[in-house]
Motif scaffolding. Structure first.
Motif, PDB file in Angstrom:
ATOM      1  N   THR A  64      -3.261  -1.982 -18.088  1.00 31.77           N
ATOM      2  CA  THR A  64      -4.050  -1.151 -17.181  1.00 31.77           C
ATOM      3  C   THR A  64      -4.873  -0.143 -17.972  1.00 31.77           C
ATOM      4  O   THR A  64      -6.066   0.048 -17.735  1.00 31.77           O
TER       5      THR A  64
ATOM      6  N   GLN B  69       6.496   7.025 -11.646  1.00 33.47           N
ATOM      7  CA  GLN B  69       6.726   7.997 -10.580  1.00 33.47           C
ATOM      8  C   GLN B  69       7.797   7.478  -9.625  1.00 33.47           C
ATOM      9  O   GLN B  69       8.700   8.203  -9.228  1.00 33.47           O
TER      10      GLN B  69
ATOM     11  N   GLN C 155      -4.378   8.067  -8.848  1.00 31.30           N
ATOM     12  CA  GLN C 155      -4.608   8.531 -10.215  1.00 31.30           C
ATOM     13  C   GLN C 155      -5.728   7.736 -10.863  1.00 31.30           C
ATOM     14  O   GLN C 155      -6.610   8.269 -11.509  1.00 31.30           O
TER      15      GLN C 155
ATOM     16  N   ARG D 280      -9.191   9.079 -12.188  1.00 35.01           N
ATOM     17  CA  ARG D 280      -9.480   8.954 -13.619  1.00 35.01           C
ATOM     18  C   ARG D 280     -10.810   8.276 -13.888  1.00 35.01           C
ATOM     19  O   ARG D 280     -11.572   8.708 -14.719  1.00 35.01           O
TER      20      ARG D 280
ATOM     21  N   ARG E  98       2.112  11.804  -2.084  1.00 33.05           N
ATOM     22  CA  ARG E  98       2.666  11.982  -3.428  1.00 33.05           C
ATOM     23  C   ARG E  98       2.718  10.656  -4.168  1.00 33.05           C
ATOM     24  O   ARG E  98       3.675  10.333  -4.850  1.00 33.05           O
ATOM     25  N   PHE E  99       1.729   9.808  -3.888  1.00 31.05           N
ATOM     26  CA  PHE E  99       1.790   8.466  -4.462  1.00 31.05           C
ATOM     27  C   PHE E  99       0.948   8.297  -5.668  1.00 31.05           C
ATOM     28  O   PHE E  99      -0.079   8.917  -5.824  1.00 31.05           O
ATOM     29  N   GLY E 100       1.348   7.348  -6.452  1.00 31.44           N
ATOM     30  CA  GLY E 100       0.521   7.056  -7.617  1.00 31.44           C
ATOM     31  C   GLY E 100       0.320   5.614  -7.742  1.00 31.44           C
ATOM     32  O   GLY E 100       0.911   4.982  -8.539  1.00 31.44           O
TER      33      GLY E 100
ATOM     34  N   ARG F  74      11.271   9.106  -8.824  1.00 36.97           N
ATOM     35  CA  ARG F  74      11.539   9.557  -7.466  1.00 36.97           C
ATOM     36  C   ARG F  74      12.836   8.997  -6.893  1.00 36.97           C
ATOM     37  O   ARG F  74      13.622   9.704  -6.285  1.00 36.97           O
TER      38      ARG F  74
ATOM     39  N   ARG G  40       0.221   8.064 -19.568  1.00 37.00           N
ATOM     40  CA  ARG G  40      -0.329   8.825 -18.442  1.00 37.00           C
ATOM     41  C   ARG G  40      -0.519   7.923 -17.218  1.00 37.00           C
ATOM     42  O   ARG G  40      -1.471   8.025 -16.476  1.00 37.00           O
ATOM     43  N   PHE G  41       0.420   6.995 -17.103  1.00 37.44           N
ATOM     44  CA  PHE G  41       0.259   6.015 -16.019  1.00 37.44           C
ATOM     45  C   PHE G  41       1.069   6.309 -14.798  1.00 37.44           C
ATOM     46  O   PHE G  41       2.108   6.938 -14.871  1.00 37.44           O
ATOM     47  N   GLY G  42       0.587   5.757 -13.691  1.00 38.62           N
ATOM     48  CA  GLY G  42       1.278   5.967 -12.426  1.00 38.62           C
ATOM     49  C   GLY G  42       1.738   4.695 -11.869  1.00 38.62           C
ATOM     50  O   GLY G  42       1.168   3.985 -11.230  1.00 38.62           O
TER      51      GLY G  42
ATOM     52  N   PRO H 163      -5.645   2.846   3.034  1.00 40.11           N
ATOM     53  CA  PRO H 163      -4.398   2.118   3.245  1.00 40.11           C
ATOM     54  C   PRO H 163      -4.649   0.607   3.363  1.00 40.11           C
ATOM     55  O   PRO H 163      -5.774   0.176   3.590  1.00 40.11           O
ATOM     56  N   SER H 164      -3.577  -0.129   3.233  1.00 39.02           N
ATOM     57  CA  SER H 164      -3.684  -1.577   3.288  1.00 39.02           C
ATOM     58  C   SER H 164      -4.292  -2.030   4.618  1.00 39.02           C
ATOM     59  O   SER H 164      -3.987  -1.459   5.666  1.00 39.02           O
TER      60      SER H 164
ATOM     61  N   ASP I  69       0.843  -1.195   0.000  1.00 36.94           N
ATOM     62  CA  ASP I  69       0.000   0.000   0.000  1.00 36.94           C
ATOM     63  C   ASP I  69       0.887   1.258   0.000  1.00 36.94           C
ATOM     64  O   ASP I  69       2.104   1.173   0.200  1.00 36.94           O
ATOM     65  N   PRO I  70       0.298   2.399  -0.230  1.00 31.46           N
ATOM     66  CA  PRO I  70       1.112   3.615  -0.396  1.00 31.46           C
ATOM     67  C   PRO I  70       1.990   3.926   0.807  1.00 31.46           C
ATOM     68  O   PRO I  70       3.133   4.373   0.639  1.00 31.46           O
ATOM     69  N   ILE I  71       1.466   3.699   2.011  1.00 30.12           N
ATOM     70  CA  ILE I  71       2.266   4.058   3.178  1.00 30.12           C
ATOM     71  C   ILE I  71       3.509   3.180   3.283  1.00 30.12           C
ATOM     72  O   ILE I  71       4.621   3.669   3.495  1.00 30.12           O
TER      73      ILE I  71
ATOM     74  N   ASN J 214       6.359   1.418 -11.944  1.00 30.60           N
ATOM     75  CA  ASN J 214       5.786   2.681 -11.542  1.00 30.60           C
ATOM     76  C   ASN J 214       6.728   3.807 -11.947  1.00 30.60           C
ATOM     77  O   ASN J 214       7.795   3.994 -11.364  1.00 30.60           O
TER      78      ASN J 214
ATOM     79  N   HIS K 181      -5.529   0.985  -5.227  1.00 28.04           N
ATOM     80  CA  HIS K 181      -4.497   1.640  -4.431  1.00 28.04           C
ATOM     81  C   HIS K 181      -3.989   2.888  -5.130  1.00 28.04           C
ATOM     82  O   HIS K 181      -3.141   3.595  -4.607  1.00 28.04           O
ATOM     83  N   ASN K 182      -4.451   3.040  -6.341  1.00 28.08           N
ATOM     84  CA  ASN K 182      -3.835   4.002  -7.220  1.00 28.08           C
ATOM     85  C   ASN K 182      -4.721   5.241  -7.282  1.00 28.08           C
ATOM     86  O   ASN K 182      -5.798   5.221  -7.869  1.00 28.08           O
TER      87      ASN K 182
ATOM     88  N   TYR L   7      -4.355  11.536   2.865  1.00 25.07           N
ATOM     89  CA  TYR L   7      -4.152  10.310   2.094  1.00 25.07           C
ATOM     90  C   TYR L   7      -4.092  10.593   0.601  1.00 25.07           C
ATOM     91  O   TYR L   7      -3.168  10.168  -0.084  1.00 25.07           O
TER      92      TYR L   7
END
Ligand SMILES: Nc1ncnc2c1ncn2[C@@H]1O[C@H](COP(=O)(O)OP(=O)(O)OP(=O)(O)O)[C@@H](O)[C@H]1O
Ligand SMILES: Nc1ncnc2c1ncn2[C@@H]1O[C@H](COP(=O)(O)OP(=O)(O)OP(=O)(O)O)[C@@H](O)[C@H]1O
Ligand SMILES: [Mg+2]
Ligand SMILES: [Mg+2]
Ligand SMILES: O=P([O-])([O-])[O-]
Lengths: 259, 335, 361, 314, 259
Positions: E185, A209, E209, E213, E257-259, A213, A257-259, E38-39, A181-183, A207, E206-207, E253
């Motif tokens: 995707t 991004q 973006q 979208r 800065r996550f994608g 990063r 345009r994917f993340g 989050p997870s 997950d993002p965290i 990914n 989880h995404n 959340y």
């Protein structure tokens, strides 16, 4: 601690099937190199050749050279076991040993090799590695519990701690965040930033991004079609790759345009 | 070797292990004899493996046992590696037992039959209990209208061979097969071992079978027609037929192979008997072994030994004259 | 189409239309058996024969198997009816297996309880005629012979499985897999004959008998079971764990010993127990090679050794005059054998519990 | 920078890893030892059975070996076949019941109870079959031959003791049941959750889910389990010897007292009294059984090959 | 074709463990609703209660109501099988039936209902569903081959085709793209855009973006800590959620800065 890796005209096979063709690239020490590309282009295959994990698969073999500070990993008489002690690896899905406690998982590299280690040294190593993997605070009170009881992100960091506990010089990571997950992803990206002070890091990611990063250099792999071998299309500094790549296909891919 | 070292036995100082293999028919009697002998000689272990007569014969002729048990006599020219150079295997008739023809019919304990009838039943020619052939010999007995299930031995057996010998001797026209350990005809049902036959007969109505008489128990039994009378089996009647037996021609000294006269018409004799032999060497290569076998066989043929077997295993004790003959036969073992 | 107002739930629910109520199967079951019982009662009265419980059970079950799906088909449609039919069939299969199991267990326990006493487990049959006596010599023999077989089979079996899963490639591995399958089909008595031929040749003793010979014969029967079950368990160990270990610079053999085997240990223990259960009750080969004795023998390597199955068999076929005493001994022997396996099973479960990978998925 | 020819530093060189080689050696040796063991058994069978193929064959009234072994081989295959058609469906049913129908908490206990059947010694199966089951089945046989005697399987008079080939096959079926159940159960438990949930999410009933996800996945496992069970059924000795009323005939009748014998039980019945040529003949029948097993295995493998396992490790 | 879903004070349990607490939300027909968080916050758990897949897990049960156009899914006598026919589901990992051909995979659900479907109807349905899942062109020449031979993205679209072939009224998707590469995707996101013309769609992702979208509404779940139950924090239109959420934690959340 960290080492330079050079791949020279590397062809990677599964039996007769040529999966990756003619890769030549230099990876600088103390840097993060990201491997990107569409599914099936051979990122995983290539990264596994860097610590001779590829040959674990029946029939899989390699032609060409991979030099670790000038020593060919595929030279005569090279012991893959010794290679892997210097080039650690973290996998896409977290895979702690289910029969071991968190502590034993961290010490796995030592204990599985039957090496004796003083109790106090072991404690210090566990703490250092878990701190290094940014996990110490979360697990310090339950080191005796099984590692499989942790959350996905924690398990992945446990695997990183396990990998750095054997003090490798290079760390390979194959999509370490795709199950997270993002965290947890954030935690691991931060960690990569810290680890590159000491290690040479190669990371596969889907990914963009994330690649932009965390990485210093980026390598774009592509594949012409199913059954064709994957190839290294372009390899350059990350900023260059994402802003102004030389190849059209790289631009197409990273600007999706994917993340 | 596990024989205990304690010299505790008051009665004897002999020690060692004796291994016998052979006929299952005398397995029960051997257990009795061994118990008696081992009690008197605590340092001795005797094993008798009731694997079968064939196994016994194979063992003694191949050197795989110290003595054997067999329902059929060994050929005259047989040899054995355990015998001394001047020794040879001898057949010693130590176990005599009547074979009973048993049946299970509600309310009927005993039936009279001649050999002809028995042969026809086991061949599958007579299929119902109220058949004229049976009824005519059993006046006053109410025979049910019930199918006969004849149970024979499914394994190879000395009991079958003796049963067949009797029938083919007395009713040769009906029982036309050569006597053998295998039951020769297709009809009827097979069961393994004496126990299997007894169980099959006991568990099912309308059944008939043949088995060592000691196992007849509560089952109905057949009185055989001998001469003009019908004779129930008994130890005495069985011993009586052995009295009339002759020793086979062309045998070496001490080899007591009997020829039983199944066709006897003498009164009070039950000719359907099984004689089981202990096969031993007239003298042993290994003198100690010889002494041990001698001691053991002396116990076996002793009056107490024979009586114990009669009490506990249902056999017929051998007569004094046979005992004397055997004593003479085994004398060479301790010379 | 979609009403804006939320239903209060008290309205008729389209999702519950055409359903049999929960108790419908039970009612049908009771009705079927009642019907069958009535039917057989009539038959019993009409033909003055015994009332057949077995008949009621069979006919009642078949009635149930027909009636419920038919009703279900009318009310709930064909798919649900099929589901109910198969549920009935599967449950029936399961209950069917209980008939022989209960019958067997009942027979063994009720017949075997009589002699399940101290004397039975402290005395041998030496010098015993008629009543009394025990089976300690056979118990010790069985334990020793089975232990011997286990000591031979488990290493060979586990290492073979390791070879097949971790090393073997190509035709050699295929060939061994086939041979293992073939081995499962060797008749038990042939293994006895084989062991006898082998040992009497080796010791040039035509009367050779010993416990270890029995162990060898049993190994031939046991090895394929050990190989098969271990192989399956090793295959279940995820490759990820092997790779994790290799990636730490652990040599292959240590990976197998310290990662693969511990992970599979629970399953292997169960497999070994099953293999022991498979051979511990074997009679035919032991009859030939381990032989028969009424006395105690602690030495696996010389002289005849009694074993429980042979003991049971012998007490049955050669009971002497006191048949019931011998038969009681036989059944108690059978009961003892079953209990040994139960205990082994419990131990295996304990091992499985202790070593099972913690908190999997 | 480093264009120097690659000469691996001592750091990467192996000392040669003896432990690895030894371990692989032991494993390989174990694998090979099975080959050797089976080879020895085969040699034993062949060598000891050679005399049986001589011209002066005379065992149980037959004049050549084929005449002798034919009915036995038939009986072996026939009894095992009957046992398998009874045991396999029931075993699959039980395995499914344990894995997909029974309440979870009960399931492992039930599994344990079924495993108990595997613990029953074959002698006890023999005693039970001959003295309990045969008596229980007898009325059924009488009924079948009275009422359905026109069907060849139930022709002739019924056995008066119930010791028929069907009784023997039921005993065999009960004996192999726990083996097939245990393995099928393990395989069914391994069915990927993903596939089970996929079918449920499509609106499948429980049975439909089993048909779509569990059985296709478990097919090869069921075949392997059945092979193991069949091996046991083909080779079972003592139970058959004690239960069956055998003759040297070829007959499909299920309810008669005259039944074909099986190779293994015939060895047990005849071996104790056998000597000389007869021993060879018996061992030769063992060789035939060995060959039957190989053929049956080949057949099963061929079936497996046509329906290869999908998914799974490796 | 599409239906409204209402969850009313829903508590979801694994045995005694309360995994999701007190969720009340209305999902409009013909819309795409994204579940984020989050997870471990219970997204998967919650989405599985919407077609009674939750109870497939031993010990799992639910308190509260879920209404499908006003009918309570958890009412007495409701057959979960009927529910699942109306509420289809696509899982995180593509799971075509490995023993079936591509065609049979598509027809798997349909064949359950009417075994005797006419051949021409079947053909038409296969084509329609595969076109609907944007897969027709790629597989039309190999409908007889096993579905497991496809690439990951193709397999996932095959699973979508399978789900829409039974014409459900609601389609649930639990992280349908997390195992896929960017190109696959993209294909699936396009597909979702088309499907919402006909279906009510609920998707876990989880995404961020992706959520922004594809979805009309977004629900943010969060969890206070391990062992605590997950809760629905905020539920609103997607544009609102991503630009100006009511809750601080939502903002934290989604602005990660996550994608
Ligand atoms: N064990 C294997 N045996 C044979 N072929 C393989 C094996 N593993 C991968 N391949 C093939 O090698 C090629 C490269 O696969 P690889 O897994 O390296 O791709 P990837 O770039 O890592 O893709 P992804 O992003 O999906 O992980 C693919 O064509 C794949 O089918
Ligand atoms: N089968 C299960 N048994 C018990 N607890 C479970 C089970 N599955 C999930 N849980 C617990 O329920 C909670 C919610 O899990 P869930 O899988 O719904 O999270 P999620 O939001 O889907 O997370 P992710 O993004 O990782 O998929 C977690 O605490 C998890 O540990
Ligand atoms: Mg990859
Ligand atoms: Mg989830
Ligand atoms: O003594 P038997 O040969 O009849 O068993």
């Amino acid at each position: 601690m960290s080492k330079r890796i050079e791949a020279k005209d590397l062809n990677v096979y599964y039996g007769d099937f040529l999966a990756v063709e003619g890769v030549t690239m230099n990876i600088e020490p103390r840097s993060v190199t990201a491997l990107i590309g569409p599914s099936g282009c051979g990122k995983s295959t290539f990264i596994r050749t860097l610590n001779r994990m590829h040959e674990v698969i029946p029939g899989a073999h390699v032609k060409g050279q991979v030099l670790l500070d000038g020593d060919n990993l595929y030279g005569d008489g090279v012991d893959p076991v010794l290679v892997r002690r210097q080039v650690g690896m973290v996998f896409q899905r977290p895979n702690p040993f289910p029969t071991m406690s968190i502590r034993d998982n961290v010490l796995a590299g030592v204990k599985l090799n039957n090496r004796r280690i003083a109790k106090s040294d072991a404690e210090a190593l566990v703490e250092k590695s878990l701190r290094g993997a940014n996990l110490w605070n979360e697990v310090k009170d339950r080191l005796e519990l099984p590692g499989s009881g942790l959350s996905g992100g924690q398990q992945q960091r446990l695997c990183i701690a396990r990998a750095i506990a054997v003090s490798p010089e290079v760390l390979l990571m194959d999509e370490p965040c795709s199950a997270l997950d993002p965290i947890s992803t954030l935690a691991i990206e931060d960690l990569i930033g810290e680890l590159k002070q000491e290690y040479t890091i190669v990371i596969v990611t889907h990914n963009m991004q994330q690649a932009s990063r965390v990485s210093d250099s980026t390598a774009f792999f592509n594949i012409a079609g199913t059954g064709k071998p994957g190839k290294l299309i372009e390899y350059d500094e990350t900023t260059k790759m994402f802003s102004n790549p030389n190849e059209k296909s790289t631009e197409d891919y990273v600007s999706g345009r994917f993340g | 070797d596990e024989s205990e070292d304690t010299t505790g036995g008051e009665t004897s100082s002999i020690s060692g292990t004796l291994n016998g293999v052979g006929a299952s028919s005398m397995g029960g009697a051997q257990t009795v004899w061994i118990a008696g002998f081992q009690t008197a000689n605590p340092d001795v272990t005797v094993n008798y493996d009731p694997a079968g007569s064939g196994a016994g014969v194979e063992a003694i002729t191949g050197g795989g046992a110290d003595y054997a048990g067999s329902d059929a006599v060994l050929e005259a020219d047989a040899t054995s590696p355990v015998c001394a150079a001047d020794g040879y295997p001898v057949n010693l008739p130590v176990y005599i037992s009547p074979v009973a023809v048993v049946f299970n019919l509600e309310g009927i304990d005993s039936l009279n039959m001649d050999a002809e009838t028995i042969a026809n039943i086991f061949k599958g020619e007579i299929t119902n209990w109220n058949d004229e052939a049976i009824a005519s010999q059993n006046e006053g007995v109410e025979l049910p209208d019930q199918a006969i299930t004849a149970v024979h031995r499914s394994d190879e057996s000395g009991t079958t061979e003796n049963f067949a010998e009797y029938l083919s001797a007395v009713a040769p026209d009906t029982w036309d097969a050569e006597p053998d350990k295998v039951f020769p005809y297709e009809g009827g049902e097979g069961a393994q071992q004496t126990s299997g036959v007894i169980d099959a007969v006991t568990n099912n109505q309308g059944t008939i079978g043949y088995a060592d008489a000691s196992r007849a128990g509560e089952l109905g039994t057949v009185a055989l027609k001998v001469g003009e009378e019908y004779v129930e089996f008994s130890a005495d009647a069985a011993a009586a037929v052995v009295e009339t037996a002759t020793i086979e021609e062309g045998r070496q000294d001490g080899d007591l192979a009997f020829e039983i006269d199944r066709t006897t018409t003498e009164s009070g004799v039950y000719p359907l008997v099984l004689v089981s032999y202990t096969v031993a060497c007239s003298s042993y290569e290994d003198a100690e072994k010889g002494a041990l076998v001698h001691a053991y066989l002396t116990h076996v043929i002793s009056e107490e030994g024979q009586q114990a077997a009669a009490d506990e295993a249902g056999s017929a004790p051998i007569s004094a004259s046979i005992r004397d003959q055997i004593t003479e036969s085994i004398a060479g073992m301790v010379e | 189409m979609t009403t804006a107002t939320a239903a209060t739930g008290s309205k008729r629910n389209t999702l519950t239309a055409g359903q049999l109520s929960k108790w419908a199967p039970w009612v049908t079951l009771a009705a079927s058996f009642a019907l069958a019982a009535g039917l057989f009662m009539l038959v019993a009265v009409a033909s003055s024969t015994d009332f057949s419980w077995a008949g009621v059970a069979i006919v009642g079950y078949i009635l149930f198997l027909i009636i419920l799906p038919v009703v279900s088909r009318i009310v709930e449609g064909g798919r649900k009816a099929m589901d109910r039919f198969m549920t009935g069939l599967v449950t029936g299969a399961f209950l069917l297996a209980f008939i022989p199991l209960l019958s067997l267990m009942w027979t063994v326990v009720s017949e075997g309880a009589a002699r399940f006493d101290v004397q039975y487990f402290t005395e041998s049959m030496r010098n015993v005629v008629g009543e009394g006596g025990g089976a300690i010599h056979a118990l010790v023999g069985t334990l020793l012979v089975t232990l011997g077989a286990t000591v031979i089979s488990v290493p060979v079996g586990i290492f073979t499985a390791i070879y097949l899963v971790e090393y073997g490639r190509g035709w050699v591995a295929k060939g061994i897999t086939t041979l293992v399958d073939i081995m499962t089909g060797i008749p038990s008595i042939v293994t006895g004959l084989f062991a006898f031929a082998l040992f009497s040749l080796l010791f040039s003793d035509p009367g050779y008998r010993s416990g270890i010979g029995g162990s060898v014969a049993l190994s031939v029967l046991m090895i394929p079971t050990v190989v098969r079950s271990t192989e399956e368990m090793l295959k279940l160990v995820p490759n990820e764990l092997r790779e994790a270990s290799y990636a730490l610079g652990v040599p292959k053999w240590l990976t197998i010993v310290k990662v693969v085997l511990p992970t599979a240990l629970a399953g292997i223990a169960t497999g070994v127990t099953l293999a022991i259960a498979r051979v511990i009750g074997e009679t035919a080969p032991l009859l030939i090679i381990a032989g028969f004795t009424a006395s105690m023998n602690y030495n696996l390597f010389s002289e005849r050794m009694m074993t429980l199955p042979v003991y049971v068999y012998n007490q049955y076929i050669a009971p002497g005059m006191n048949v019931s005493a011998a038969h009681e001994r036989a059944w108690t022997g059978a009961l003892t054998l079953i209990l040994i396996v139960v205990v082994l099973n419990l131990i295996a479960r304990l091992v499985a519990k202790i070593f099972a990978p913690k908190a999997g998925r | 920078m480093s264009s120097a020819p690659a000469a691996a530093s001592p750091k990467l060189r192996a000392k040669g890893r003896p432990a690895d080689i030894i371990f692989q050696g032991i494993s390989t040796f174990a694998g090979i030892s099975i080959l050797v063991m089976l080879g020895l058994v085969a040699i034993f069978l062949v060598v000891q059975s050679i005399p049986a193929f001589g011209p002066d064959f005379d065992v149980k009234g037959t004049s050549n070996f084929l005449e002798y072994v034919g009915p036995l081989a038939f009986g072996t295959v026939w009894a095992s076949f009957l046992a398998m058609i009874m045991a396999v469906p029931v075993a699959i049913g039980i395995a499914l019941f344990i894995t997909h129908f029974a309440p979870r908490k009960l399931a492992s206990t039930i599994g344990f109870v079924i495993d108990l059947l595997a613990a029953v010694p074959s002698v006890v199966f023999g005693l039970w079959g001959a003295n309990v089951l045969a008596g229980f089945m007898k009325p059924a046989y009488a009924w079948l031959s009275d009422n359905l005697g026109f069907i060849p399987l139930f022709a002739g008079t019924a056995s008066g003791t119930g010791r028929t080939i069907l009784t023997a096959s039921i005993v065999l079926a009960v004996m192999v049941l726990p083996i097939i159940t245990a393995l099928s159960r393990e395989v069914f438990l391994q069915t990927p959750r993903l596939h089970e949930e996929a079918s449920l999410a499509l609106g499948a009933t429980r049975w439909e889910m089993i048909k779509m996800a569990v059985l296709p996945f478990g097919a090869s496992g069921i075949v392997s389990a059945s092979i193991l069970g069949l091996g046991r059924a083909l080779g079972e000795t003592m139970a058959i010897a004690m239960v069956l009323s055998p003759s040297l005939v070829v007959s499909f009748i299920l309810t008669s007292g005259t039944n074909p014998s099986t190779i293994a039980s015939n060895i047990a019945l005849s071996f104790p009294e056998a000597h000389g040529n007869e021993v060879s003949a018996l061992i030769a029948t063992g060789l035939v059984l060995f060959i039957i097993t190989i053929l049956v295995n080949g057949l099963a493998r061929w079936l497996l090959g046509r329906n290869p396992r999908t998914g799974g490790a490796k």
